[in-house]
Write an enzyme that holds these catalytic residues in place. Sequence first.
Site, PDB file in Angstrom:
ATOM      1  N   CYS A  77       0.844  -1.193   0.000  1.00  0.00           N
ATOM      2  CA  CYS A  77       0.000   0.000   0.000  1.00  0.00           C
ATOM      3  C   CYS A  77       0.882   1.247   0.000  1.00  0.00           C
ATOM      4  O   CYS A  77       1.787   1.354   0.813  1.00  0.00           O
ATOM      5  CB  CYS A  77      -0.895  -0.045   1.242  1.00  0.00           C
ATOM      6  SG  CYS A  77      -1.754   1.475   1.666  1.00  0.00           S
ATOM      7  N   GLU A 103      -4.913   2.503  -5.788  1.00  0.00           N
ATOM      8  CA  GLU A 103      -3.976   1.713  -6.576  1.00  0.00           C
ATOM      9  C   GLU A 103      -4.106   2.133  -8.032  1.00  0.00           C
ATOM     10  O   GLU A 103      -5.175   2.544  -8.476  1.00  0.00           O
ATOM     11  CB  GLU A 103      -4.254   0.223  -6.410  1.00  0.00           C
ATOM     12  CG  GLU A 103      -3.120  -0.667  -6.874  1.00  0.00           C
ATOM     13  CD  GLU A 103      -1.807  -0.357  -6.187  1.00  0.00           C
ATOM     14  OE1 GLU A 103      -1.018   0.416  -6.768  1.00  0.00           O
ATOM     15  OE2 GLU A 103      -1.575  -0.864  -5.081  1.00  0.00           O
TER      16      GLU A 103
END
Length: 271
Positions: free
Chosen positions: A2, A114
Site C-alpha cells: 500500500c 492503486e
Amino acid sequence: MCGRYAASRSAEDLAAIFGIEKWEPEESPGPDYNVAPTKEVHVVLDRPLKDTDDPRPVRQLRRLKWGLVPSWAKTPEGGARMINARAETVHEKPSYRRAFTSRRCIVPADGYYEWVTGTEERELEVEGRRKRPRKQPYFVTPADGSVFAMAGLYEFWRDRTLPDDHPLAWWVTCSVITTEAETSPLAVAPEQGPRALADIHPRMPLMLTPDRWDAWLDPARTDLGALRELLAPPPAGLMRAYPVATAVSNVRNNGPELLKELDGPEEGTLF
C-alpha cells in the site's frame, strides 16, 4: 501496495469503532484523503500506559510516522522505503520480525488507492523506453462502508544524537502488511475495468475483520505459528473498487473530491 490511502474518520469515530481507552484529542488532525509515506497516521495498538505500575495493555489511538525504522537502524533515512511488510516473510525479515511478535497495530483507513497502467504505456515500459506511463487510479474500499482495518506493525527508534529529555529523542514508526491480491470477483465492480483486485495490482493491504482485532493487537500473543494464522486473507467478496480522478496522483491534492467515483477511467487502461 500500500502506498497511498484515505483516512477521513475522526478520532472520536475511531475510538468508538475500536473500543479505544486512551487517546489525545489535541493530537488528532482533520481528515486526510491522500495519506502518503512519512506522514503521521492514526494507529490502534494495545500497550501498557507509560509512567504507571499497571502492566495491563490499554487500547490506544496513537499518531505514528508511516515508514518503519528498525530499532537497530543507525539513521531513520530508510523509513520511507519501509511502508509495507510482506505477510509471507514478515516473521523472518530482520526489520520486522521483532515487531511482528510483540508490536502489532491496526492502521484504520477508508480504503486505499492503486494505479493501473494503460495498454500502450505498459508496452513501452516493457520495451524499456523512458516514456513515463500514464496510470489510472482506483479506490478500493469495503463494499459495506465499514472501516478498512489494515494489519500493521510499529517500532521504536532512539535518536542517539539527542539527549534523553529531548521531545524528538524517540521515533515511533509503523508499516502496513500486504498480501497477495484477491483473484475472486469484487463485491461491486466498475462497469468497465477490473473484475478482481488482482486485476489492479498483485498485492493488497491485509485487511483484518473485526473478529481478528483483539487477537492481532494482543501483545501477549507471541507464538509464531498462531500469529501467522492471523495473516490469512479475509473472506472474499468484501471489497469494491472504482475509478477516481488522476488528481490523487499528486500528493499535494487533498480533499473529499478525490474519493468521487468516475463514470469511467480518465486514462485508457488494460481493460
